[in-house]
Design a protein around this motif. Sequence first.
Motif, short mmCIF file in Angstrom:
data_model
loop_
_atom_site.label_atom_id
_atom_site.label_comp_id
_atom_site.label_asym_id
_atom_site.label_seq_id
_atom_site.Cartn_x
_atom_site.Cartn_y
_atom_site.Cartn_z
N GLN A 194 39.78 32.63 47.21
CA GLN A 194 40.42 31.20 46.65
C GLN A 194 40.65 31.10 45.21
O GLN A 194 41.69 30.90 44.96
N HIS A 195 39.37 31.33 44.66
CA HIS A 195 39.70 31.17 43.23
C HIS A 195 40.38 32.12 42.59
O HIS A 195 41.10 32.07 41.64
N PHE A 196 40.25 33.45 43.25
CA PHE A 196 41.32 34.37 42.55
C PHE A 196 42.84 34.28 42.83
O PHE A 196 43.54 34.53 41.84
N GLN A 197 43.04 33.67 44.01
CA GLN A 197 44.39 33.30 44.27
C GLN A 197 44.76 32.15 43.41
O GLN A 197 46.01 32.32 42.74
N ASP A 198 44.19 31.33 43.12
CA ASP A 198 44.42 30.22 42.19
C ASP A 198 44.84 30.73 40.85
O ASP A 198 45.44 30.29 40.19
N ALA A 199 43.66 31.45 40.27
CA ALA A 199 43.83 31.96 39.11
C ALA A 199 45.08 32.80 38.76
O ALA A 199 45.63 32.77 37.87
N LEU A 200 45.49 33.59 39.93
CA LEU A 200 46.68 34.44 39.85
C LEU A 200 47.96 33.69 39.79
O LEU A 200 48.91 33.97 38.80
N GLU A 201 47.81 32.57 40.46
CA GLU A 201 49.02 31.75 40.56
C GLU A 201 49.10 31.31 39.13
O GLU A 201 50.30 30.77 38.55
N ILE A 202 47.97 30.44 38.60
CA ILE A 202 48.05 30.03 37.30
C ILE A 202 48.55 31.10 36.18
O ILE A 202 49.35 30.77 35.50
N PHE A 203 48.03 32.30 36.44
CA PHE A 203 48.56 33.49 35.61
C PHE A 203 50.14 33.54 35.48
O PHE A 203 50.58 33.84 34.38
N THR A 204 50.72 33.68 36.52
CA THR A 204 51.96 33.92 36.83
C THR A 204 52.79 32.82 36.28
O THR A 204 54.02 33.21 35.73
N GLN A 205 52.21 31.72 36.09
CA GLN A 205 52.95 30.44 35.74
C GLN A 205 52.73 30.32 34.12
O GLN A 205 53.82 29.90 33.49
N GLU A 206 51.75 30.44 33.95
CA GLU A 206 51.50 30.21 32.53
C GLU A 206 51.52 31.65 31.50
O GLU A 206 50.46 32.32 31.61
N LYS A 207 52.64 31.88 30.93
CA LYS A 207 52.93 32.94 30.58
C LYS A 207 52.00 33.45 29.31
O LYS A 207 52.02 34.49 28.67
#
Length: 261
Positions: free
Chosen positions: A107-120
């Motif tokens: 769950q934490h990694f999925q959240d991090a990946l979503e943030i990463f793809t949004q925050e360039k």
Amino acid sequence: MKNPTHSFPDVTLLITHYNRSSSLERLLKAFQDLDCAFGDIVVSDDGSKPQHLEAIRAMESQYPFRLITTPQNKGLANNINKGQAAVKTPYTLYVQEDFVPKPAFAQHFQDALEIFTQEKELDIIRFYAYFSYPYLEPYKKGFSRMLYKPWYTDYNKIYYYSDHPHLRRSSFLEKFGNYVEGIKSDKTEYLMCVSFIQKQGKGLFLSDFNAMFDQKNSDDEPSTVQRDNWQQQSRNPFIVLLRTVYRQVKYNYDLLFDKQA
């Protein structure tokens, strides 16, 4: 074969390994048990002994990874550099072989990946540490922005980057340079910290920094990296003051003059 519950096709799991094949297998099995799958897995080996290489090759039938080897030990910096060079996906999850993901990883990694793809503008998201980064600003989903200013007084501000498990863009070395080879791993990590700050890297830090990974070493496969533990050094007030002043001067000098050795 069923589809994994947690699939991360744009991420390569990059694992650095040296003479700890049992630890490597434990890490691979832990991700498998958590039903996590990555676009690719790269195991970068640093010239391990033949028995460990044989053990790794025996794992290839059970775990889908690519083994990148070298005929002789060249140190952690070379091991990360050659491993990262083999990555083909946009994102890299970097983990050394003595770590084990916890149930909260997915769950934490999925959240991090979503943030990463949004925050360039983000370059790194850190998942583990021995102690909290000293200057944090709450962000979202359990992550905080790491803050750095030259006048911050806590000398741990320099560890804006860390070799501990983290997510980064696979173009990381293009922006911040290769890890400096031929020196001790502590020095290599320090110089990457300096480069990360000089080149205005930006990152997040998991506020509950023990939630995603455990670091486990056994008597059979002890740590192959010896690091100075600054937290356990002398508490004599005079020594602490001298050390703090020295570090502030050294860090600011290195940052100002682009020190690389």
